[in-house]
Design a protein around this motif. Structure first.
Motif, PDB file in Angstrom:
ATOM      1  N   ARG A  85      34.898 -28.252  51.049  1.00  0.00           N
ATOM      2  CA  ARG A  85      34.567 -27.850  52.038  1.00  0.00           C
ATOM      3  C   ARG A  85      36.126 -27.501  53.024  1.00  0.00           C
ATOM      4  O   ARG A  85      35.866 -25.905  53.569  1.00  0.00           O
ATOM      5  CB  ARG A  85      34.957 -29.926  53.215  1.00  0.00           C
ATOM      6  CG  ARG A  85      33.865 -28.816  54.369  1.00  0.00           C
ATOM      7  CD  ARG A  85      32.416 -28.121  54.090  1.00  0.00           C
ATOM      8  NE  ARG A  85      32.258 -28.314  55.668  1.00  0.00           N
ATOM      9  CZ  ARG A  85      31.263 -27.994  55.912  1.00  0.00           C
ATOM     10  NH1 ARG A  85      30.338 -27.036  55.213  1.00  0.00           N
ATOM     11  NH2 ARG A  85      30.099 -27.661  56.966  1.00  0.00           N
ATOM     12  N   PHE A  86      37.208 -27.838  52.503  1.00  0.00           N
ATOM     13  CA  PHE A  86      38.179 -27.673  52.863  1.00  0.00           C
ATOM     14  C   PHE A  86      39.058 -26.664  52.400  1.00  0.00           C
ATOM     15  O   PHE A  86      39.610 -26.769  51.230  1.00  0.00           O
ATOM     16  CB  PHE A  86      39.546 -28.724  53.718  1.00  0.00           C
ATOM     17  CG  PHE A  86      38.555 -28.879  54.921  1.00  0.00           C
ATOM     18  CD1 PHE A  86      38.485 -28.504  56.387  1.00  0.00           C
ATOM     19  CD2 PHE A  86      37.977 -30.421  54.584  1.00  0.00           C
ATOM     20  CE1 PHE A  86      36.997 -28.789  56.997  1.00  0.00           C
ATOM     21  CE2 PHE A  86      37.049 -30.841  55.759  1.00  0.00           C
ATOM     22  CZ  PHE A  86      37.071 -30.517  56.728  1.00  0.00           C
ATOM     23  N   SER A  87      40.146 -25.736  52.850  1.00  0.00           N
ATOM     24  CA  SER A  87      41.056 -24.732  52.056  1.00  0.00           C
ATOM     25  C   SER A  87      42.873 -25.034  52.737  1.00  0.00           C
ATOM     26  O   SER A  87      42.765 -25.135  53.785  1.00  0.00           O
ATOM     27  CB  SER A  87      40.982 -23.108  52.873  1.00  0.00           C
ATOM     28  OG  SER A  87      40.111 -22.992  51.048  1.00  0.00           O
ATOM     29  N   PHE A  88      43.653 -25.396  52.008  1.00  0.00           N
ATOM     30  CA  PHE A  88      44.674 -25.943  52.390  1.00  0.00           C
ATOM     31  C   PHE A  88      45.862 -25.686  51.370  1.00  0.00           C
ATOM     32  O   PHE A  88      45.173 -25.203  49.947  1.00  0.00           O
ATOM     33  CB  PHE A  88      44.841 -27.304  52.622  1.00  0.00           C
ATOM     34  CG  PHE A  88      44.299 -28.574  51.684  1.00  0.00           C
ATOM     35  CD1 PHE A  88      45.330 -28.632  50.849  1.00  0.00           C
ATOM     36  CD2 PHE A  88      42.472 -29.019  51.736  1.00  0.00           C
ATOM     37  CE1 PHE A  88      44.230 -30.025  50.035  1.00  0.00           C
ATOM     38  CE2 PHE A  88      42.685 -29.324  50.719  1.00  0.00           C
ATOM     39  CZ  PHE A  88      43.335 -30.026  50.004  1.00  0.00           C
ATOM     40  N   ARG A  89      47.055 -25.713  51.062  1.00  0.00           N
ATOM     41  CA  ARG A  89      48.233 -25.189  50.716  1.00  0.00           C
ATOM     42  C   ARG A  89      48.154 -26.736  49.400  1.00  0.00           C
ATOM     43  O   ARG A  89      47.997 -28.067  49.774  1.00  0.00           O
ATOM     44  CB  ARG A  89      49.657 -25.323  50.697  1.00  0.00           C
ATOM     45  CG  ARG A  89      50.705 -24.905  50.298  1.00  0.00           C
ATOM     46  CD  ARG A  89      52.532 -24.918  51.107  1.00  0.00           C
ATOM     47  NE  ARG A  89      52.036 -23.851  51.738  1.00  0.00           N
ATOM     48  CZ  ARG A  89      52.716 -23.959  53.046  1.00  0.00           C
ATOM     49  NH1 ARG A  89      54.013 -24.819  52.036  1.00  0.00           N
ATOM     50  NH2 ARG A  89      52.618 -24.091  53.747  1.00  0.00           N
ATOM     51  N   GLY A  90      48.082 -26.301  48.437  1.00  0.00           N
ATOM     52  CA  GLY A  90      48.439 -27.482  47.440  1.00  0.00           C
ATOM     53  C   GLY A  90      47.043 -27.839  46.575  1.00  0.00           C
ATOM     54  O   GLY A  90      46.784 -28.668  45.756  1.00  0.00           O
ATOM     55  N   LEU A  92      44.471 -26.210  44.910  1.00  0.00           N
ATOM     56  CA  LEU A  92      43.752 -26.321  42.867  1.00  0.00           C
ATOM     57  C   LEU A  92      45.056 -27.057  42.735  1.00  0.00           C
ATOM     58  O   LEU A  92      44.366 -27.312  41.499  1.00  0.00           O
ATOM     59  CB  LEU A  92      44.738 -24.498  42.789  1.00  0.00           C
ATOM     60  CG  LEU A  92      43.616 -23.546  43.311  1.00  0.00           C
ATOM     61  CD1 LEU A  92      44.441 -22.046  42.897  1.00  0.00           C
ATOM     62  CD2 LEU A  92      41.800 -23.815  43.080  1.00  0.00           C
ATOM     63  N   LEU A  93      45.908 -27.729  42.612  1.00  0.00           N
ATOM     64  CA  LEU A  93      47.168 -28.520  42.050  1.00  0.00           C
ATOM     65  C   LEU A  93      46.499 -30.022  42.564  1.00  0.00           C
ATOM     66  O   LEU A  93      46.433 -30.951  41.599  1.00  0.00           O
ATOM     67  CB  LEU A  93      48.291 -28.909  42.621  1.00  0.00           C
ATOM     68  CG  LEU A  93      49.364 -29.727  42.230  1.00  0.00           C
ATOM     69  CD1 LEU A  93      49.892 -29.459  40.709  1.00  0.00           C
ATOM     70  CD2 LEU A  93      51.123 -29.521  43.433  1.00  0.00           C
ATOM     71  N   ALA A  96      43.497 -30.503  39.604  1.00  0.00           N
ATOM     72  CA  ALA A  96      44.358 -30.493  38.945  1.00  0.00           C
ATOM     73  C   ALA A  96      44.369 -31.459  38.420  1.00  0.00           C
ATOM     74  O   ALA A  96      44.189 -32.277  37.120  1.00  0.00           O
ATOM     75  CB  ALA A  96      45.124 -29.544  38.560  1.00  0.00           C
ATOM     76  N   LEU A  97      44.798 -32.511  39.364  1.00  0.00           N
ATOM     77  CA  LEU A  97      45.812 -33.631  38.665  1.00  0.00           C
ATOM     78  C   LEU A  97      44.776 -35.374  39.197  1.00  0.00           C
ATOM     79  O   LEU A  97      44.716 -35.583  38.325  1.00  0.00           O
ATOM     80  CB  LEU A  97      46.497 -34.593  40.098  1.00  0.00           C
ATOM     81  CG  LEU A  97      48.262 -33.533  40.146  1.00  0.00           C
ATOM     82  CD1 LEU A  97      49.287 -33.792  41.358  1.00  0.00           C
ATOM     83  CD2 LEU A  97      48.528 -34.109  38.685  1.00  0.00           C
ATOM     84  N   TYR A  98      43.732 -34.670  40.265  1.00  0.00           N
ATOM     85  CA  TYR A  98      42.236 -35.615  40.124  1.00  0.00           C
ATOM     86  C   TYR A  98      41.673 -35.231  38.532  1.00  0.00           C
ATOM     87  O   TYR A  98      41.176 -36.557  38.518  1.00  0.00           O
ATOM     88  CB  TYR A  98      41.769 -35.275  41.486  1.00  0.00           C
ATOM     89  CG  TYR A  98      40.749 -36.749  42.007  1.00  0.00           C
ATOM     90  CD1 TYR A  98      41.608 -37.123  42.268  1.00  0.00           C
ATOM     91  CD2 TYR A  98      39.257 -36.139  41.549  1.00  0.00           C
ATOM     92  CE1 TYR A  98      40.084 -38.433  43.183  1.00  0.00           C
ATOM     93  CE2 TYR A  98      38.483 -37.274  41.821  1.00  0.00           C
ATOM     94  CZ  TYR A  98      38.804 -38.453  42.962  1.00  0.00           C
ATOM     95  OH  TYR A  98      38.134 -39.481  42.463  1.00  0.00           O
ATOM     96  N   SER A  99      41.695 -34.284  38.407  1.00  0.00           N
ATOM     97  CA  SER A  99      40.396 -34.223  37.216  1.00  0.00           C
ATOM     98  C   SER A  99      41.386 -34.766  36.319  1.00  0.00           C
ATOM     99  O   SER A  99      40.450 -34.875  35.405  1.00  0.00           O
ATOM    100  CB  SER A  99      40.336 -32.717  36.904  1.00  0.00           C
ATOM    101  OG  SER A  99      39.590 -31.908  38.725  1.00  0.00           O
ATOM    102  N   VAL A 100      42.467 -34.796  35.727  1.00  0.00           N
ATOM    103  CA  VAL A 100      43.593 -35.600  35.089  1.00  0.00           C
ATOM    104  C   VAL A 100      42.832 -36.752  35.097  1.00  0.00           C
ATOM    105  O   VAL A 100      42.696 -37.370  33.756  1.00  0.00           O
ATOM    106  CB  VAL A 100      45.070 -34.609  35.040  1.00  0.00           C
ATOM    107  CG1 VAL A 100      46.016 -35.783  34.011  1.00  0.00           C
ATOM    108  CG2 VAL A 100      45.298 -33.410  34.301  1.00  0.00           C
ATOM    109  N   VAL A 101      43.099 -37.756  36.305  1.00  0.00           N
ATOM    110  CA  VAL A 101      43.345 -38.137  36.220  1.00  0.00           C
ATOM    111  C   VAL A 101      41.493 -39.309  35.608  1.00  0.00           C
ATOM    112  O   VAL A 101      41.016 -40.214  35.642  1.00  0.00           O
ATOM    113  CB  VAL A 101      42.493 -39.257  37.834  1.00  0.00           C
ATOM    114  CG1 VAL A 101      42.241 -40.927  38.564  1.00  0.00           C
ATOM    115  CG2 VAL A 101      44.543 -38.741  38.051  1.00  0.00           C
ATOM    116  N   LEU A 102      40.561 -38.164  36.647  1.00  0.00           N
ATOM    117  CA  LEU A 102      38.821 -38.844  36.005  1.00  0.00           C
ATOM    118  C   LEU A 102      38.833 -38.367  34.803  1.00  0.00           C
ATOM    119  O   LEU A 102      38.185 -39.123  33.965  1.00  0.00           O
ATOM    120  CB  LEU A 102      38.267 -37.871  36.221  1.00  0.00           C
ATOM    121  CG  LEU A 102      37.909 -38.317  37.814  1.00  0.00           C
ATOM    122  CD1 LEU A 102      37.320 -36.939  38.767  1.00  0.00           C
ATOM    123  CD2 LEU A 102      37.200 -39.423  38.453  1.00  0.00           C
TER     124      LEU A 102
END
Length: 120
Positions: A85-90, A92-93, A96-102
């Motif tokens: 829903r929201f766009s903010f700095r970081g 995409l990072l 990526a980090l959340y995907s790695v954890v999942l």
């Protein structure tokens, strides 16, 4: 006509894959209900009502599994909403980090989850 043939082949392949996945579970269920003289639930009755602690350990395991699953679902839903829903700095990072954890295998986080829940 070609689309129909592709659908039939795809359906056949998926049915075969489903049978390969489901067959071992069905065989194990069948064998667990067969005591040699016929089908019975006596083995399960004895397992859950015998003097051992299996039933209590089973309930404890199910409680932990439910708590972890509910927590993971709640956190994933909230993070998914915020990242979508929201766009903010970081952003995409963080994705990526959340995907790695999942993508970590559950066995890699099993012991830490157990230790955290045990201390609760």
């Amino acid at each position: 006509m070609r689309k129909n043939t592709e659908n039939i082949v795809l359906t056949a392949v998926l049915l075969i894959l489903a049978a390969v996945v489901i067959a071992p579970v069905a065989v194990m269920l069948f064998l667990s209900l067969n005591d040699g003289s016929g089908f019975t639930l006596d083995g399960y009755k004895e397992l859950f009502t015998a003097g051992g602690e299996y039933f209590f350990r089973f309930i404890r395991s199910m409680t932990i599994a439910f708590a972890v699953t509910a927590g993971q679902t709640a956190v994933s839903a909230a993070v998914g909403f915020l990242l979508g829903r929201f766009s903010f700095r970081g952003r995409l990072l963080l994705i990526a980090l959340y995907s790695v954890v999942l993508f970590l295998p559950y066995s890699a986080v099993l012991l830490p989850n157990y230790m955290v829940i045990r201390e609760m």
